[in-house]
Design a protein around this motif. Structure first.
Motif, PDB file in Angstrom:
ATOM      1  N   LEU A  69      60.346  21.850  33.798  1.00 47.53           N
ATOM      2  CA  LEU A  69      60.888  20.481  33.685  1.00 47.53           C
ATOM      3  C   LEU A  69      59.711  19.628  33.781  1.00 47.53           C
ATOM      4  N   TYR A  70      58.753  19.799  34.736  1.00 50.31           N
ATOM      5  CA  TYR A  70      57.520  19.220  35.127  1.00 50.31           C
ATOM      6  C   TYR A  70      56.945  18.876  33.556  1.00 50.31           C
ATOM      7  N   ALA A  71      56.611  19.951  33.025  1.00 51.00           N
ATOM      8  CA  ALA A  71      55.771  20.071  31.913  1.00 51.00           C
ATOM      9  C   ALA A  71      56.427  19.075  30.776  1.00 51.00           C
ATOM     10  N   GLN A  72      57.810  19.300  30.875  1.00 46.55           N
ATOM     11  CA  GLN A  72      58.563  18.442  29.731  1.00 46.55           C
ATOM     12  C   GLN A  72      57.947  16.727  30.188  1.00 46.55           C
ATOM     13  N   SER A  73      58.023  16.575  31.404  1.00 47.50           N
ATOM     14  CA  SER A  73      57.974  15.144  31.674  1.00 47.50           C
ATOM     15  C   SER A  73      56.579  14.779  31.755  1.00 47.50           C
ATOM     16  N   VAL A  74      55.381  15.560  31.692  1.00 43.15           N
ATOM     17  CA  VAL A  74      54.430  15.234  31.414  1.00 43.15           C
ATOM     18  C   VAL A  74      53.997  14.846  29.943  1.00 43.15           C
ATOM     19  N   GLN A  75      54.778  15.769  28.831  1.00 44.73           N
ATOM     20  CA  GLN A  75      54.544  15.420  27.574  1.00 44.73           C
ATOM     21  C   GLN A  75      55.316  14.133  27.368  1.00 44.73           C
ATOM     22  N   GLU A  76      56.180  14.028  27.966  1.00 48.43           N
ATOM     23  CA  GLU A  76      57.061  12.717  27.616  1.00 48.43           C
ATOM     24  C   GLU A  76      56.246  11.366  27.979  1.00 48.43           C
ATOM     25  N   TYR A  77      55.434  11.609  29.089  1.00 52.42           N
ATOM     26  CA  TYR A  77      54.577  10.685  29.620  1.00 52.42           C
ATOM     27  C   TYR A  77      53.350  10.293  28.921  1.00 52.42           C
ATOM     28  N   VAL A  78      52.807  11.439  28.249  1.00 51.41           N
ATOM     29  CA  VAL A  78      51.852  11.356  27.396  1.00 51.41           C
ATOM     30  C   VAL A  78      52.194  10.719  25.996  1.00 51.41           C
ATOM     31  N   ASP A  79      53.553  11.076  25.649  1.00 50.87           N
ATOM     32  CA  ASP A  79      53.778  10.386  24.273  1.00 50.87           C
ATOM     33  C   ASP A  79      54.371   9.139  24.623  1.00 50.87           C
ATOM     34  N   LEU A  80      54.455   8.443  25.502  1.00 49.84           N
ATOM     35  CA  LEU A  80      54.752   7.407  26.111  1.00 49.84           C
ATOM     36  C   LEU A  80      56.240   7.071  26.157  1.00 49.84           C
ATOM     37  N   ASN A  81      56.934   8.196  26.098  1.00 51.58           N
ATOM     38  CA  ASN A  81      58.525   7.972  26.260  1.00 51.58           C
ATOM     39  C   ASN A  81      58.962   8.174  27.698  1.00 51.58           C
ATOM     40  N   MET A  82      58.196   8.013  28.732  1.00 50.13           N
ATOM     41  CA  MET A  82      58.408   7.849  30.144  1.00 50.13           C
ATOM     42  C   MET A  82      57.624   6.876  30.627  1.00 50.13           C
ATOM     43  N   THR A 114      47.940  20.109  34.208  1.00 48.55           N
ATOM     44  CA  THR A 114      48.449  20.289  35.586  1.00 48.55           C
ATOM     45  C   THR A 114      49.848  21.385  35.415  1.00 48.55           C
ATOM     46  N   PRO A 115      50.546  21.462  34.200  1.00 50.80           N
ATOM     47  CA  PRO A 115      51.765  22.380  34.018  1.00 50.80           C
ATOM     48  C   PRO A 115      51.034  23.756  34.274  1.00 50.80           C
ATOM     49  N   ALA A 116      49.818  23.906  33.513  1.00 47.22           N
ATOM     50  CA  ALA A 116      49.369  25.182  33.369  1.00 47.22           C
ATOM     51  C   ALA A 116      48.943  25.874  34.766  1.00 47.22           C
ATOM     52  N   VAL A 117      48.051  24.973  35.626  1.00 44.98           N
ATOM     53  CA  VAL A 117      47.802  25.070  36.765  1.00 44.98           C
ATOM     54  C   VAL A 117      48.952  25.689  37.751  1.00 44.98           C
ATOM     55  N   LEU A 118      50.027  24.909  37.563  1.00 49.20           N
ATOM     56  CA  LEU A 118      51.308  25.386  38.407  1.00 49.20           C
ATOM     57  C   LEU A 118      51.769  26.511  38.185  1.00 49.20           C
ATOM     58  N   ARG A 119      51.869  26.838  36.835  1.00 49.96           N
ATOM     59  CA  ARG A 119      52.160  28.319  36.195  1.00 49.96           C
ATOM     60  C   ARG A 119      51.343  29.203  36.846  1.00 49.96           C
ATOM     61  N   HIS A 120      49.978  28.858  36.721  1.00 51.86           N
ATOM     62  CA  HIS A 120      49.211  29.872  37.102  1.00 51.86           C
ATOM     63  C   HIS A 120      49.281  30.261  38.571  1.00 51.86           C
ATOM     64  N   LEU A 121      49.427  29.044  39.621  1.00 48.24           N
ATOM     65  CA  LEU A 121      49.651  29.405  41.045  1.00 48.24           C
ATOM     66  C   LEU A 121      50.881  30.085  41.134  1.00 48.24           C
ATOM     67  N   ALA A 122      52.080  29.866  40.410  1.00 51.14           N
ATOM     68  CA  ALA A 122      53.240  30.426  40.663  1.00 51.14           C
ATOM     69  C   ALA A 122      53.028  31.914  40.273  1.00 51.14           C
ATOM     70  N   ALA A 123      52.328  32.453  39.677  1.00 49.93           N
ATOM     71  CA  ALA A 123      52.185  33.802  39.165  1.00 49.93           C
ATOM     72  C   ALA A 123      51.689  34.478  40.474  1.00 49.93           C
TER      73      ALA A 123
END
Length: 700
Positions: A15-28, A101-110
């Motif tokens: 969900l966070y990764a989705q929000s990053v993409q929406e923010y980058v795409d100027l949709n948030m 940052t989403p990739a970092v969170l996934r890396h840490l989660a592993a």
């Protein structure tokens, strides 16, 4: 496996990764994105385009696996080869591009790590006695209580949109090495004759207007711990000022209500939390009297320290300024594996230590650390510094540069260096503490350090008192002069804490008077901060993000409703039907008032009146107001007519209605987005299928 070994949640990262993409795409919009980003532990830096990732380590607990995970994440995603240990036992990674940052969170989660609620208006990382489980003095290993508290509060709707951040400490004996005095909530294991339990303090804090915590419970039993903690948190949620960020820490409620009034508000909440959590499985420990031995202190011991387990020792590691590089992280992990050590821990003094080191391994271990450029603490190196102007948006002075220039001297004084008055280095808890500020002198802005003396936030201590404010160019001389005075004037065996409080503030004003004064002809010599070739100025970076953006009211209401739902279902399970209905009625009232106010209508305590007002402001969806009016009729039924079947049917309708209102709010929000209007009325964490008011908890 301990609960603390796998705190991650893959769904929330998606969900966070989705929000990053929406923010980058100027949709948030930025306000909504910032709130969600902070909830996931991603903090803005002074430098554009990169962020700090705060890894949450309850009690500072690390394993070889986690160290290696942090090392590889740092190496792969950061533009900087260093992580930073914080005074809350977290580890921070800086210079991570937003898109990474989403990739970092996934890396840490592993690797079993999470950043969830490490920033924002949440329960921050819970600190504990550094030697929990191995200290000879302890009454109980508070690790079990740490695990239970984290499991209960992490992702709990009660803690998702608090008025401000909230900090908790757990100590294993009366010495209170976790420093409950300076926390919003401090829990201290105590012995009362033949009984064992906890003393509880609340309302402490540093930064703006330091405040020592007050005692709200001299003694509670272990079974009551979570109820007491939740009651204090609920006082904060219910009464702290959400509009005035500078006045919204719980310490200001102690001032507002007075100590007795604060305790009264807490006891009102405790009645409810005790009832609602009556069937909750509470954390249990093994209790003992403990030994009358050396108090290890607030951080890592300053020397090899004998554990309560015979033949095993704590081995402290000095980490200068709390910074470790990739090679050192991996090297420490390899040492854990080679020597078969159970864990390594971070501490509130930004150091680390190994536990359960056999005596025969001490010399070999010392050599392995030396190969990494690390070693044991030495007299004078007990210096803690926050990032200051190196990365922090709130930083005023370069604390990371001046910190290494300072020393605690032969008496090994605790030196605490913060880059601003927010005090992340805890200057009010050190022997000598300083924080950065700017002062105008002879028409120019001059960088200064505000001095504090005699801080000790453990038992029988006190927060430091203010001394003079010294130009940063003279701070080294000021600290050395104070140390020299202590060495000369102290009585035999007297601690700096006792000496400073005996001498009092006026003594230090006189001692440093010439360093405070800046004559016009001396101005040029004090205009620059340490490490800076330009004259001093305070950058306006739009404020920090320590406690996030301003609260979005409807989002807060939905989280409060989710919390009430948890209580409703718990009380129903206990067949406390009347109390359960009161919770259900509060859910309907909260949501009815919230959506009506969002649409410009008026708020009513009476549900029937609120339903009529909702119909007036939302005629296009009249079925929502009709359902609210029906709830008003349901809740007016005599208590003796209530049974499980009735409530199951009522609550099912209430949950369905809640989901419909939530969907309307989301649609309303999307329409505002299209119009380029205000931020979302719902928090980012509530804008997903995972935010389901019909479930027993919010799992996001």
């Amino acid at each position: 496996m301990s609960y603390l070994d796998n705190l991650a949640n893959d769904e929330e990262i998606d969900l966070y990764a989705q929000s990053v993409q929406e923010y980058v795409d100027l949709n948030m919009d930025v306000a909504r994105f910032t709130a969600g980003r902070l909830q996931m532990g991603i903090y803005g830096q002074r430098q554009e385009g990169v962020h700090m990732v705060r890894i949450k380590l309850p009690g500072g607990r690390l394993t070889a696996r986690k160290l290696k995970t942090i090392a590889s994440a740092l190496e792969t995603y950061s533009r900087h080869d260093v992580v930073h240990i914080t005074t809350r036992q977290d580890i921070q990674m800086h210079y991570v591009p937003l898109e990474q940052t989403p990739a970092v969170l996934r890396h840490l989660a592993a690797g079993g790590l999470t950043t969830r609620e490490a920033c924002g208006n949440t329960i921050r990382n819970i600190t504990t006695c550094p030697l929990a489980g191995v200290c000879p003095r302890e009454h109980v290993d508070v690790t079990k209580h740490l695990e239970g508290t984290v499991e209960h509060l992490l992702r709990n709707p009660l803690t998702q949109q608090m008025p401000r951040k909230f900090k908790i400490s757990l100590s294993a004996c009366e010495s209170d090495c976790a420093q409950g005095m300076m926390h919003d909530l401090g829990v201290i294991a105590v012995r009362d004759g033949d009984r064992f339990g906890f003393k509880v303090v609340a309302g402490g804090g540093l930064g703006h207007k330091p405040h020592e915590a007050i005692v709200i419970e001299e003694f509670i039993e272990e079974k009551d711990l979570l109820s007491v903690m939740e009651a204090v948190i609920q006082v904060h949620n219910r009464y702290s000022d959400r509009r005035k960020r500078a006045k919204s820490r719980i310490k200001f409620l102690v001032d507002k209500f007075g100590p007795e009034g604060f305790v009264e508000k807490y006891r009102e909440e405790l009645v409810r939390t005790t009832s609602a959590l009556a069937t909750l499985d509470y954390p249990k420990g093994e209790w003992s009297a403990g030994a009358d031995t050396e108090v290890p202190g607030l951080g890592a011991p300053r020397h090899i320290f004998a554990q309560k387990q015979p033949g095993y020792y704590v081995f402290p590691i000095s980490v200068p300024m709390g910074n470790l590089n990739v090679e050192q992280l991996r090297g420490l992990a390899n040492i854990c594996e080679t020597f078969e050590l159970p864990d390594i821990r971070t501490t509130q003094d930004q150091n680390m230590f190994f536990t359960s080191v056999p005596e025969a391994s001490i010399e070999t271990l010392r050599g392995a650390l030396a190969a990494l450029g690390l070693g044991e603490p030495k007299a004078g190196d007990d210096v803690v510094a926050c990032p200051g102007t190196s990365t922090c948006r709130l930083g005023i002075t370069s604390s990371t540069i001046v910190g290494p220039k300072l020393s605690g001297g032969k008496h090994d004084l605790k030196i605490r260096v913060s880059g601003c008055h927010n005090g992340c280095a805890q200057p009010e808890a050190g022997d000598i503490g300083i924080y950065g500020e700017g002062k105008r002198m002879h028409g120019k802005l001059v960088p200064h350090y505000q001095l504090h003396f005699g801080g000790n936030a453990m038992a029988r201590g006190a927060l430091a008192f203010k001394g003079p404010s010294i130009p940063t160019a003279r701070i080294e001389e000021a600290v050395e002069r104070v140390q020299s005075a202590f060495a000369t004037d102290r009585e035999s065996g007297e601690t700096f804490f006792s000496w400073a409080h005996r001498m009092e503030s006026a003594y230090f004003t006189d001692l440093l008077a010439d360093l405070v004064e800046v004559k016009p002809e001396e101005l040029a010599s004090v205009l620059r901060d340490h490490g800076n070739n330009n004259d001093f100025k305070v950058l306006q970076l739009g404020g920090g993000e320590c406690a996030g953006v301003s609260q979005i009211k409807i989002g807060t209401i939905f989280f409060e409703a989710a919390h009430e739902r948890n209580y409703r279902d718990a009380l129903k399970f206990q067949t406390k039907f009347a109390d359960s209905v009161k919770c259900a009625e509060e859910i309907a009232r909260l949501i009815g008032q919230g959506v009506t106010e969002m649409l410009g209508g008026l708020k009513h305590d009476d549900l029937t009146a609120q339903a009529e007002e909702l119909r007036r402001v939302l005629p296009a969806k009249a079925y929502l107001s009709r359902q609210l009016a029906r709830f008003a009729e349901d809740f007016a039924s005599p208590a003796e007519e209530l049974n499980d079947a009735h409530l199951t049917e009522w609550f099912s309708r209430l949950d369905a209605w809640t989901m419909e209102v939530a969907e309307f709010c989301l649609d309303f929000d999307r329409q505002l987005d299209l119009a380029g209007a205000l931020p979302s009325p719902l928090p980012a964490s509530a804008r997903s299928p995972a935010f389901d008011p019909a479930k027993s908890s919010v799992t996001i």
